[in-house]
Each structure stands twice: as C-alpha cells, then as structure tokens.
Design a protein around this motif. Structure first.
Motif, mmCIF file in Angstrom:
data_model
loop_
_atom_site.group_PDB
_atom_site.id
_atom_site.type_symbol
_atom_site.label_atom_id
_atom_site.label_comp_id
_atom_site.label_asym_id
_atom_site.label_seq_id
_atom_site.Cartn_x
_atom_site.Cartn_y
_atom_site.Cartn_z
ATOM 1 N N ASP A 79 9.380 14.399 4.740
ATOM 2 C CA ASP A 79 10.308 13.967 4.792
ATOM 3 C C ASP A 79 11.504 13.425 3.733
ATOM 4 O OD1 ASP A 79 10.373 16.489 6.344
ATOM 5 O OD2 ASP A 79 11.086 16.387 7.351
ATOM 6 N N LEU A 80 10.802 11.732 3.574
ATOM 7 C CA LEU A 80 11.835 10.931 2.938
ATOM 8 C C LEU A 80 10.955 10.965 1.827
ATOM 9 C CD1 LEU A 80 12.936 8.756 5.808
ATOM 10 C CD2 LEU A 80 14.609 9.871 4.653
ATOM 11 N N GLY A 81 10.173 12.055 1.193
ATOM 12 C CA GLY A 81 9.266 11.065 0.492
ATOM 13 C C GLY A 81 8.621 10.173 -0.093
ATOM 14 N N VAL A 82 7.947 9.067 0.854
ATOM 15 C CA VAL A 82 7.332 8.295 0.546
ATOM 16 C C VAL A 82 5.919 8.152 -0.060
ATOM 17 C CG1 VAL A 82 8.740 6.705 1.995
ATOM 18 C CG2 VAL A 82 6.823 7.494 2.655
ATOM 19 N N ALA A 83 5.721 7.617 -0.387
ATOM 20 C CA ALA A 83 4.160 7.396 -0.343
ATOM 21 C C ALA A 83 3.096 6.415 0.088
ATOM 22 C CB ALA A 83 3.940 6.510 -2.829
ATOM 23 N N ASP A 84 1.746 6.968 1.120
ATOM 24 C CA ASP A 84 1.208 6.099 1.551
ATOM 25 C C ASP A 84 0.245 5.170 0.632
ATOM 26 O OD1 ASP A 84 -0.772 5.783 3.755
ATOM 27 O OD2 ASP A 84 -1.174 7.322 4.109
ATOM 28 N N ALA A 85 0.291 4.083 1.250
ATOM 29 C CA ALA A 85 -0.243 3.094 0.483
ATOM 30 C C ALA A 85 -1.286 2.356 0.790
ATOM 31 C CB ALA A 85 0.949 1.482 1.429
ATOM 32 N N LEU A 86 -2.450 4.075 1.744
ATOM 33 C CA LEU A 86 -3.772 3.258 1.877
ATOM 34 C C LEU A 86 -4.165 5.269 1.222
ATOM 35 C CD1 LEU A 86 -3.697 3.338 5.524
ATOM 36 C CD2 LEU A 86 -3.861 1.494 4.443
ATOM 37 N N ASP B 3 -0.894 -4.603 0.189
ATOM 38 C CA ASP B 3 0.308 -5.240 -0.245
ATOM 39 C C ASP B 3 0.836 -4.179 0.120
ATOM 40 O OD1 ASP B 3 1.853 -7.682 -0.777
ATOM 41 O OD2 ASP B 3 1.869 -7.921 -2.169
ATOM 42 N N PRO B 4 2.099 -3.948 1.180
ATOM 43 C CA PRO B 4 3.153 -2.498 0.765
ATOM 44 C C PRO B 4 3.540 -2.349 0.623
ATOM 45 C CG PRO B 4 2.372 -2.757 3.173
ATOM 46 C CD PRO B 4 1.366 -3.711 2.330
ATOM 47 N N ASP B 5 5.183 -1.646 0.021
ATOM 48 C CA ASP B 5 6.074 -2.241 -0.175
ATOM 49 C C ASP B 5 6.600 -2.079 1.396
ATOM 50 O OD1 ASP B 5 6.062 -2.285 -3.163
ATOM 51 O OD2 ASP B 5 6.308 -0.462 -3.103
ATOM 52 N N VAL B 6 6.802 -1.605 2.468
ATOM 53 C CA VAL B 6 7.641 -1.113 3.352
ATOM 54 C C VAL B 6 6.436 -1.054 4.771
ATOM 55 C CG1 VAL B 6 9.025 -0.188 4.964
ATOM 56 C CG2 VAL B 6 9.630 0.060 2.562
ATOM 57 N N LEU B 7 6.223 -1.935 5.515
ATOM 58 C CA LEU B 7 5.527 -2.213 6.989
ATOM 59 C C LEU B 7 5.941 -1.526 7.965
ATOM 60 C CD1 LEU B 7 2.229 -3.008 7.993
ATOM 61 C CD2 LEU B 7 3.488 -5.070 7.795
ATOM 62 N N LEU B 8 5.459 -0.357 8.417
ATOM 63 C CA LEU B 8 6.580 -0.005 9.577
ATOM 64 C C LEU B 8 5.066 -0.405 10.345
ATOM 65 C CD1 LEU B 8 7.626 2.874 8.097
ATOM 66 C CD2 LEU B 8 8.619 1.059 8.772
ATOM 67 N N VAL B 9 5.672 -1.100 11.269
ATOM 68 C CA VAL B 9 5.054 -1.417 12.957
ATOM 69 C C VAL B 9 5.100 -0.409 14.472
ATOM 70 C CG1 VAL B 9 3.976 -3.220 14.400
ATOM 71 C CG2 VAL B 9 4.760 -3.732 12.831
ATOM 72 N N ARG B 10 4.626 0.328 15.258
ATOM 73 C CA ARG B 10 5.353 0.881 15.302
ATOM 74 C C ARG B 10 4.500 0.175 17.352
ATOM 75 N NH1 ARG B 10 2.647 7.428 14.584
ATOM 76 N NH2 ARG B 10 4.693 7.560 13.867
ATOM 77 N N GLY B 11 5.195 0.596 18.685
ATOM 78 C CA GLY B 11 5.069 -0.085 19.906
ATOM 79 C C GLY B 11 5.983 -0.920 20.028
ATOM 80 N N GLU C 90 2.800 -14.011 2.607
ATOM 81 C CA GLU C 90 2.746 -13.602 1.803
ATOM 82 C C GLU C 90 2.731 -12.041 1.174
ATOM 83 O OE1 GLU C 90 -0.772 -14.805 0.467
ATOM 84 O OE2 GLU C 90 -1.331 -16.888 1.183
ATOM 85 N N LEU C 91 2.681 -11.809 2.350
ATOM 86 C CA LEU C 91 3.173 -9.922 2.029
ATOM 87 C C LEU C 91 4.060 -9.551 1.581
ATOM 88 C CD1 LEU C 91 2.000 -8.461 5.243
ATOM 89 C CD2 LEU C 91 0.798 -8.586 3.648
ATOM 90 N N THR C 92 4.468 -8.584 0.847
ATOM 91 C CA THR C 92 5.445 -8.404 -0.179
ATOM 92 C C THR C 92 6.410 -7.902 0.335
ATOM 93 O OG1 THR C 92 4.858 -7.638 -2.513
ATOM 94 C CG2 THR C 92 5.937 -6.531 -2.461
ATOM 95 N N ALA C 93 5.988 -7.072 1.787
ATOM 96 C CA ALA C 93 7.040 -6.501 2.930
ATOM 97 C C ALA C 93 7.350 -7.523 3.866
ATOM 98 C CB ALA C 93 6.936 -5.835 3.499
ATOM 99 N N VAL C 94 6.974 -8.482 3.199
ATOM 100 C CA VAL C 94 7.416 -9.308 4.907
ATOM 101 C C VAL C 94 8.334 -10.869 4.119
ATOM 102 C CG1 VAL C 94 6.708 -12.265 6.101
ATOM 103 C CG2 VAL C 94 5.245 -9.603 6.351
#
Length: 388
Positions: free
Chosen positions: A262-269, A294-302, A327-331
């Motif tokens: 719904d929020l219209g983001v692209a899948d980094a994979l 190297d995603p712009d945003v990293l989402l972690v479940r759990g 070194e990750l952009t998201a980090v």
C-alpha cells in the motif's frame, strides 16, 4: 485441490446436540474449486436464523446461530474477531506469543483476555486434539490445509473434531509461497468480510472498511512520487545481534506485506532470483549478501515486543558497530526498522500502515518515534465497541 474440497459432510457439534436435542445445526457443503474473487459475501439466511459462509478450502459452512465461542490459529483472524466485537468469545490461539495486543491499549474500551488466550496455546499443546475438546468451540478459524501440512493431521482428525466439537473455517493468507496451498487465497479485507458473515457483523465490517479505505487514500495522496521512494528489503531475524537474515519478497501478495505494498515501495530483491521465505525455503543472507543488494531501508521482523527506540538501541546499534554491517546504506542512514507482524488483522494493519508511513516517509508523516496519529483511534474504538 485438497481433499477438503471433494465431498459433502454434515457437521453437528456437541454443544448443538445438547442444545437442540441432536438436531442438525451446522453443515459443511463443499463447493469444489469455484473462484469467488470479487464476489461480495451475501449470507444465506433462513427464518430460523441460519447463515452460511463460504471459504476455501472447506467450502460452504452453515450455522443455525452465530458462533459464540471460537479459536483462531493466528493473530490475523484473532484481530478480525476483535474488530467485529467478538473478543469475549475467543478461547485460545495457535501461538499466543505471536499475537500482539498492545495496540488495543490505544483504543478505549477494546481489550482481550490475554491470560485466557495464553492458557490455551494450541502450538504449545502440540495441537493436541484433547485441548480442542476442552475448549469446546463453536468454530475453529484454522486452515485445514495448514493442519495437514504443518502438524501432520489427516482428514479423519479434521472430520472427528468437525463432527464432535465444531467446524473449521479459515485460509492461511499471510503469505502465498507454500506449494501445498493449491486453493485460492484472500486479501485481508476479503477474509475479514468472510468473518463478518460468520459472526453476522456486516455493519462493523463496512464501517471499518470505509475508515480503512479513507485512511489509505489519504496516506497515498501524500506520498512522494514513485521515483523518490526508497527500495526496501524485508527480512526476519529475531536476535539483538543479527548475523544472517531470512528474506521476504514484496511481490508475494500475502497479507503480511499489505502495508508495504500500500505504501508503494520497491522490492530491493527484484531481479536477484532470491525467493520468498516459505515452508520449503529457509535460506539466509549474510552481511556480504546484503551489501550486494544494499537496500535504502532494511526491515527486520522478530522484534515486535520492542518499541521503536528499544529496537534502535539494540539491533541498529549492534549493526552500526559491526565491521561489515556498518557499510550498508540503510545502517549508515539509520534506516533499519522493525518489519511488522507476520499475521496482521484489520486493526493491526491500521497501526502498521501508520508506522510504515513514518518509517518510509518521515519528512511527510513524522519520525517513527513521533506520536502524531495518522488515523482516528476514537472512531475505530467506537466502531468496534458499538458506540457508533
């Protein structure tokens, strides 16, 4: 199709036999493989109050009265029942630890009996049929295909409980990548509509759907253009010091990804060939693999028991100190966030969409730690409690 869609069975419950002197009060008339996509659920009613709900894989199930005692497997169907004003009748759940109820604290008058639910944890009891007998529910909101494929039940187990206790209604909707799930899936609101028919709560469903649709439309109208949106990698790893991550694909339209789609983001994979986490796929990505994506945003479940601040102080801080993760952009940009519930219902989805909008578009909707509300909590509470 599974064997649940190949026969017609009458299903009286023990409680109904006691109440009606053995009269038939619930039946399952299996509807084969017909595609009901896009059809509005119209309850079949008779003068004595009977009504039916049709949902794969079990097909059509008819009740003489509205079920008052019920048990779901996941938090998605649990949340649907709460949204329809049926919280008092929920007797247990598949996994209590994965049913997140803190959000109800923000809705005046909305609550669940957490102690009762935790006492009747189906998975902790190893899906023992005796617990099903003890709970004595009018209906079980559990996908029978899941029972056969995850817990080694067979048709005779399902028939036994359907006949002696209560029928099964439900469909595993949170992901669409398990090969055994050969029957149709439902969107969140299609499944929610089925539950509204089951509990005869059409007005609550329609009111919540209107509120949801208006909320989503408002958020989407304020989102930046597509070429300015971040790409996202959704993963699972429940430790505070993660070293590997299980990947999810956003092109899997299971309900657990609803807010991200719904929020219209692209899948980094996209284009990587990496498959969605499923029963058959338990692959993991290490930090070297993440660096290639190297995603712009990293989402972690759990990490749903943590607040936004607690997550940043543990998981994000660990990654910032990690020689490769840093070194990750998201980090580097501090854009590592909680990934949301695996099984979300309609109330969950409102909160998770609000959270996701802040995670992805903080310049528009406010930082994730901000307390500005994007939807009307009071209106939601009044619909659920019947105050409006």
């Amino acid at each position: 199709m599974t064997d649940e869609s190949t026969s017609t069975t009458a299903v009286p419950t023990r409680r109904d036999a006691l109440q009606y002197g053995g009269a038939l009060v619930a039946s399952v008339s299996l509807a084969g493989c017909s595609d009901l996509v896009g059809q509005s659920e119209q309850p079949a009613s008779s003068k004595n109050g009977s009504h039916s709900v049709t949902m794969e894989p079990m097909g059509e199930v008819t009740f003489e009265s509205v079920p008052t005692k019920w048990v779901p497997y996941g938090g998605d169907y649990a949340d649907m029942g709460v949204a329809l004003g049926q919280a008092d009748g929920m007797t247990g759940i598949g996994q209590a630890s994965e049913y997140y109820t803190d959000i109800y604290d923000e809705l005046p008058g909305v609550s669940v009996d957490r102690e009762r639910i935790a006492t009747n944890d189906l998975v902790e009891a190893e899906m023992d049929k005796e617990l099903f007998y003890e709970m004595d529910n009018d209906v079980h909101l559990i996908d029978t295909g899941m029972l056969r494929n995850w817990f080694d039940w067979d048709r005779s187990d399902i028939d036994e409980l359907s006949e002696a206790v209560g029928p099964f209604v439900g469909n595993m909707i949170f992901r669409q990548s398990d090969s055994w799930h050969e029957y149709r899936y439902y969107t969140l609101y299609q499944a929610f509509e089925k539950m509204a028919t089951l509990f005869q709560e059409r007005e609550r469903f329609e009111a919540l759907k209107r509120l949801h649709d208006e909320f989503i439309a408002d958020v989407q109208s304020r989102m930046p253009p597509a070429d300015e949106r971040p790409n996202v990698l959704l993963t699972y790893e429940g430790t505070d010091e993660p070293e590997t991550f299980s990947p999810y694909r956003l092109n899997d339209e299971g309900t657990s990804k609803k807010q991200w789609n719904d929020l219209g983001v692209a899948d980094a994979l996209t284009g990587t060939g990496i498959e969605n986490l499923s029963t058959e796929n338990r692959s993991k990505l290490d930090y070297e693999a993440l660096l290639e994506i190297d995603p712009d945003v990293l989402l972690v479940r759990g990490h749903e028991q943590k607040s936004a601040s607690a997550f940043r102080e543990t998981v994000l801080e660990y990654m910032r100190d990690h020689p490769i993760a840093t070194e990750l952009t998201a980090v580097r940009n501090g854009r590592v966030y909680r990934g949301g519930y695996l099984r979300q219902g309609p109330i969950h989805n409102l909160f998770l969409t609000e959270r996701g909008a802040k995670q992805l578009y903080p310049d528009t909707f406010g930082d994730i730690t901000s307390e500005n509300d994007l939807f009307d909590r009071q209106a939601v509470a009044e619909i659920i409690t019947g105050a409006r």
